[in-house]
Design a protein around this motif. Structure first.
Motif, PDB file in Angstrom:
ATOM      1  N   ALA A   1      29.456  36.232  31.730  1.00  0.00           N
ATOM      2  CA  ALA A   1      29.736  36.897  30.485  1.00  0.00           C
ATOM      3  C   ALA A   1      28.430  36.583  29.741  1.00  0.00           C
TER       4      ALA A   1
ATOM      5  N   ARG B   1      30.509  38.100  38.282  1.00  0.00           N
ATOM      6  CA  ARG B   1      29.324  38.933  38.410  1.00  0.00           C
ATOM      7  C   ARG B   1      28.235  38.683  39.363  1.00  0.00           C
TER       8      ARG B   1
ATOM      9  N   ALA C   1      39.659  40.864  34.686  1.00  0.00           N
ATOM     10  CA  ALA C   1      39.316  42.205  34.449  1.00  0.00           C
ATOM     11  C   ALA C   1      38.182  42.879  34.937  1.00  0.00           C
ATOM     12  N   PHE C   2      37.223  41.833  35.130  1.00  0.00           N
ATOM     13  CA  PHE C   2      35.972  42.465  35.674  1.00  0.00           C
ATOM     14  C   PHE C   2      35.462  41.827  36.869  1.00  0.00           C
TER      15      PHE C   2
ATOM     16  N   GLN D   1      34.437  43.856  26.744  1.00  0.00           N
ATOM     17  CA  GLN D   1      33.386  43.277  27.163  1.00  0.00           C
ATOM     18  C   GLN D   1      32.480  42.819  25.951  1.00  0.00           C
TER      19      GLN D   1
ATOM     20  N   ALA E   1      38.692  42.879  26.922  1.00  0.00           N
ATOM     21  CA  ALA E   1      38.658  44.040  27.562  1.00  0.00           C
ATOM     22  C   ALA E   1      37.616  45.124  27.155  1.00  0.00           C
TER      23      ALA E   1
ATOM     24  N   TRP F   1      38.143  37.219  31.683  1.00  0.00           N
ATOM     25  CA  TRP F   1      37.123  38.208  31.905  1.00  0.00           C
ATOM     26  C   TRP F   1      36.991  38.233  33.328  1.00  0.00           C
ATOM     27  N   ARG F   2      37.143  37.486  34.317  1.00  0.00           N
ATOM     28  CA  ARG F   2      37.186  37.404  35.705  1.00  0.00           C
ATOM     29  C   ARG F   2      38.275  38.343  36.281  1.00  0.00           C
TER      30      ARG F   2
END
Length: 254
Positions: free
Chosen positions: A58, A254, A250-251, A20, A18, A247-248
């Motif tokens: 990331a 990319r 949460a964010f 990053q 969380a 990661w995917r």
């Protein structure tokens, strides 16, 4: 140390993701299993595939004792950063001329014939460090004592970092993995890091890591300063997949 891949540990992974963070990994013993001959070390396909997906979304750094050229040839993925020689290679802030001078002095002492390697010991020459491997020695305890004694004959005296059947010789005052990760965090404008390693060179970073870092050692060790551990190197692919999925979630991609 607490086990990472249980409910409580995975909550810590989620909390770390969380933020990053910079995601930093050692190579030998972490992404790749330890093998008797270092030249034969490669990351398993499951790890390489998971790392390829993670690198796409990331900031990933490989921070290794190997040279950059050596480890790059062993990667089937492209991390944002590759830092070699225990933190001394690949950092713009490092005085490479001073390190080169020390390496020339050491190699001249070996080539002069005044230093003889014990039986079963091999010398690995890297750009800014040397490694004395004794995994193939018949008597590893005797070989370990012999390489320690040998290292004390070099001038200037090296900084010594032990490992799994290896003694690493670094120029005095050379950067380490912790200082390298710190520099990358400044470059990235981030404050948190996840660092996964397995050996004494990684313990330097584990010991100095601030509370906001998630530090993970591959295989439990009573003396380790890492906050968490994995039971075995074979769990690495699963951990990388978990980080990528979180990661995917949460964010997003990319």
């Amino acid at each position: 140390m607490r086990y990472l891949l249980n409910t409580a540990g995975l909550q810590e992974v989620a909390a770390a993701v969380a933020q990053q963070p910079l995601l930093a990994f050692d190579f030998d013993g972490t992404l790749a299993p330890i093998v008797p001959v270092p030249d034969n070390a490669y990351a398993p396909m499951s790890v390489s595939t998971a790392m390829q997906r993670l690198c796409a979304i990331a900031p990933v750094a490989i921070v290794t004792g190997r040279s950059i050229d050596d480890v790059s040839a062993r990667l089937a993925f492209e991390p944002k950063y590759i830092i070699g020689n225990h933190g001394a290679e690949g950092m713009a802030e490092v005085d490479t001329d001073a390190l080169d001078q020390v390496m020339r002095q050491w190699l001249a002492q070996f080539e002069a014939g005044s230093i003889t390697l014990p039986e079963g010991v091999t010398l690995e020459r890297k750009r800014f460090s040397l490694s004395l491997h004794y995994r193939l020695a018949r008597d590893r305890d005797a070989a370990q004592a012999a390489v320690l004694q040998l290292a004390q004959t070099l001038q200037p005296l090296p900084d010594l970092i032990g490992g799994k059947c290896v003694l690493n010789l670094l120029p005095p005052g050379a950067p380490n993995k912790f200082s390298a990760i710190q520099s990358l965090l400044l470059r990235e404008g981030r404050s948190a890091a996840v660092f996964v390693g397995d050996d004494e060179t990684d313990e330097i970073a584990f010991r100095q890591a601030p509370p906001g870092w998630l530090t993970v050692r591959v295989e439990h060790a009573d003396h380790s300063a890492a906050r968490f551990y994995l039971g075995h190197q074979s769990e690495m692919a699963h951990l990388i997949q978990i980080i990528e999925e979180q990661w995917r979630a949460a964010f997003g991609p990319r």
